[in-house]
Scaffold this motif. Sequence first.
Motif, PDB file in Angstrom:
ATOM      1  N   MET A   1       0.855  -1.156  -0.136  1.00 36.20           N
ATOM      2  CA  MET A   1      -0.112  -0.034   0.024  1.00 36.20           C
ATOM      3  C   MET A   1       0.864   1.389  -0.097  1.00 36.20           C
ATOM      4  SD  MET A   1      -3.079  -0.928   2.702  1.00 36.20           S
ATOM      5  CE  MET A   1      -3.852   0.702   2.476  1.00 36.20           C
ATOM      6  N   TYR A   2       1.928   1.270   0.869  1.00 35.30           N
ATOM      7  CA  TYR A   2       2.785   2.298   0.490  1.00 35.30           C
ATOM      8  C   TYR A   2       3.481   2.647  -0.610  1.00 35.30           C
ATOM      9  CZ  TYR A   2       7.178   4.923   0.990  1.00 35.30           C
ATOM     10  OH  TYR A   2       8.215   5.965   0.953  1.00 35.30           O
ATOM     11  N   MET A   3       3.661   1.679  -1.223  1.00 36.67           N
ATOM     12  CA  MET A   3       4.294   1.967  -2.410  1.00 36.67           C
ATOM     13  C   MET A   3       3.399   2.430  -3.585  1.00 36.67           C
ATOM     14  SD  MET A   3       7.695   1.602  -2.500  1.00 36.67           S
ATOM     15  CE  MET A   3       7.650   2.215  -4.115  1.00 36.67           C
ATOM     16  N   TRP A   4       2.161   1.916  -3.347  1.00 38.30           N
ATOM     17  CA  TRP A   4       1.107   2.419  -4.528  1.00 38.30           C
ATOM     18  C   TRP A   4       0.784   3.767  -4.265  1.00 38.30           C
ATOM     19  CZ3 TRP A   4      -3.875   4.546  -4.966  1.00 38.30           C
ATOM     20  CH2 TRP A   4      -4.335   4.456  -6.143  1.00 38.30           C
ATOM     21  N   PHE A   5       0.702   4.277  -2.966  1.00 35.44           N
ATOM     22  CA  PHE A   5       0.505   5.717  -2.568  1.00 35.44           C
ATOM     23  C   PHE A   5       1.494   6.577  -2.969  1.00 35.44           C
ATOM     24  CE2 PHE A   5      -3.153   3.822  -0.133  1.00 35.44           C
ATOM     25  CZ  PHE A   5      -4.431   4.635  -0.591  1.00 35.44           C
ATOM     26  N   PHE A   6       2.718   5.985  -2.702  1.00 39.46           N
ATOM     27  CA  PHE A   6       3.942   6.708  -2.828  1.00 39.46           C
ATOM     28  C   PHE A   6       4.162   7.137  -4.525  1.00 39.46           C
ATOM     29  CE2 PHE A   6       8.487   6.595  -4.386  1.00 39.46           C
ATOM     30  CZ  PHE A   6       9.025   7.804  -3.731  1.00 39.46           C
ATOM     31  N   ASN A   7       4.041   6.057  -5.268  1.00 37.80           N
ATOM     32  CA  ASN A   7       3.965   6.153  -6.651  1.00 37.80           C
ATOM     33  C   ASN A   7       3.113   7.250  -7.174  1.00 37.80           C
ATOM     34  OD1 ASN A   7       6.053   4.579  -6.759  1.00 37.80           O
ATOM     35  ND2 ASN A   7       5.012   2.753  -7.545  1.00 37.80           N
ATOM     36  N   MET A   8       1.923   6.938  -6.791  1.00 32.95           N
ATOM     37  CA  MET A   8       0.584   7.623  -7.497  1.00 32.95           C
ATOM     38  C   MET A   8       0.839   9.380  -6.999  1.00 32.95           C
ATOM     39  SD  MET A   8      -1.522   6.193  -8.882  1.00 32.95           S
ATOM     40  CE  MET A   8      -2.770   7.289  -8.865  1.00 32.95           C
TER      41      MET A   8
ATOM     42  N   VAL B   1      -0.234  15.727  -2.654  1.00 35.05           N
ATOM     43  CA  VAL B   1       0.207  15.884  -1.156  1.00 35.05           C
ATOM     44  C   VAL B   1      -0.497  15.022   0.010  1.00 35.05           C
ATOM     45  CG1 VAL B   1       0.375  17.601   0.719  1.00 35.05           C
ATOM     46  CG2 VAL B   1       0.695  18.117  -1.762  1.00 35.05           C
ATOM     47  N   TRP B   2      -1.846  14.794  -0.582  1.00 28.36           N
ATOM     48  CA  TRP B   2      -2.479  13.904   0.691  1.00 28.36           C
ATOM     49  C   TRP B   2      -2.186  12.509   0.285  1.00 28.36           C
ATOM     50  CZ3 TRP B   2      -4.506  16.274   4.289  1.00 28.36           C
ATOM     51  CH2 TRP B   2      -5.272  17.587   3.934  1.00 28.36           C
ATOM     52  N   LEU B   3      -1.878  11.858  -0.883  1.00 29.14           N
ATOM     53  CA  LEU B   3      -1.400  10.541  -0.992  1.00 29.14           C
ATOM     54  C   LEU B   3      -0.113  10.238  -0.449  1.00 29.14           C
ATOM     55  CD1 LEU B   3      -2.644  10.327  -4.928  1.00 29.14           C
ATOM     56  CD2 LEU B   3      -3.565   9.223  -3.083  1.00 29.14           C
TER      57      LEU B   3
END
Length: 296
Positions: A83-90, A155-157
């Motif tokens: 989940m971290y990587m998905w939100f980080f990439n987005m 920013v929120w992501l």
Amino acid sequence: MDERQSLKVLPYLAALGTVLFWASAFAAVKFALDYFSAGSLMLLRFLVASVVLLIVCIIKRAGLPKLRDLPLFSICGVVGVFMYMWFFNMGTNMVAAGISGFIIASVPLFTLVFSIIFLKEKAKATMWIGVIISFLGIVIIAFTQITDLQLNAGVWLLLFAASLAGVFIITQRLLLRKYSVLQATAYPIAIATLFMMIFLPDLLKELPQASLTSIGIVAYLGVFPAALAYLLWGYALAKAKKTVHITSFLYLSPFLASLIAFIWLGEQMPVLAFVGGIVVVAGMVITNLFKNKKRP
């Protein structure tokens, strides 16, 4: 420096090495996102990381996790990596790499809160003051990302990604009480990679159209900022006396990330964002300056 002093310094050197690798990831991810979607990028990256780590597990004959510990391994991998990587990439796809680095620097804020709640660690008032100051720096940086009275969704992501990184640090710290650094690193990443397989169809479509350079950069992301950096980070967490002492090194990452992004991608850092970055580091200094100060 004697052997005992060297052993005390090693966790901090490992943390610094980790930060250097992770700082390079911001510009690398930003570049690779021109060729891959967020999901396929992280799948390819962590396929490489998983292969490297599992090979090391075989060579080192690392034991498999016990069944009763699988839930904690799964939380560490699914929440803290997948989940971290998905939100980080987005999020990184929506803001500049340097700005992304500064926002992710809020990880110690979440880690401190989680450490107090789940690890029963104690924090001095000065450490809280430092964290609050650093958070104000993040707020200043966020204001530079407002257009048409709306805050950039990236920013929120990224802030949510930072909280998930805090979950990874805490759950890995719990795993390190019973497992080696290699086990507490390799198996959560392997579990996360299994969940990332949902993006396999996208990866198979995008891979033939990607340049060799972009594929090489993703391979670098898998070996160094992922596999090696996570091992170094796990070692630092395992050997350090307090989690917050190690996570404070993450405040250095945005400045390194901004420098790399400027050299590689030509990104310019807004003056106000840089001021916010200085505030972030000021908070880090306060957090660490008084951490070992004994009361009279």
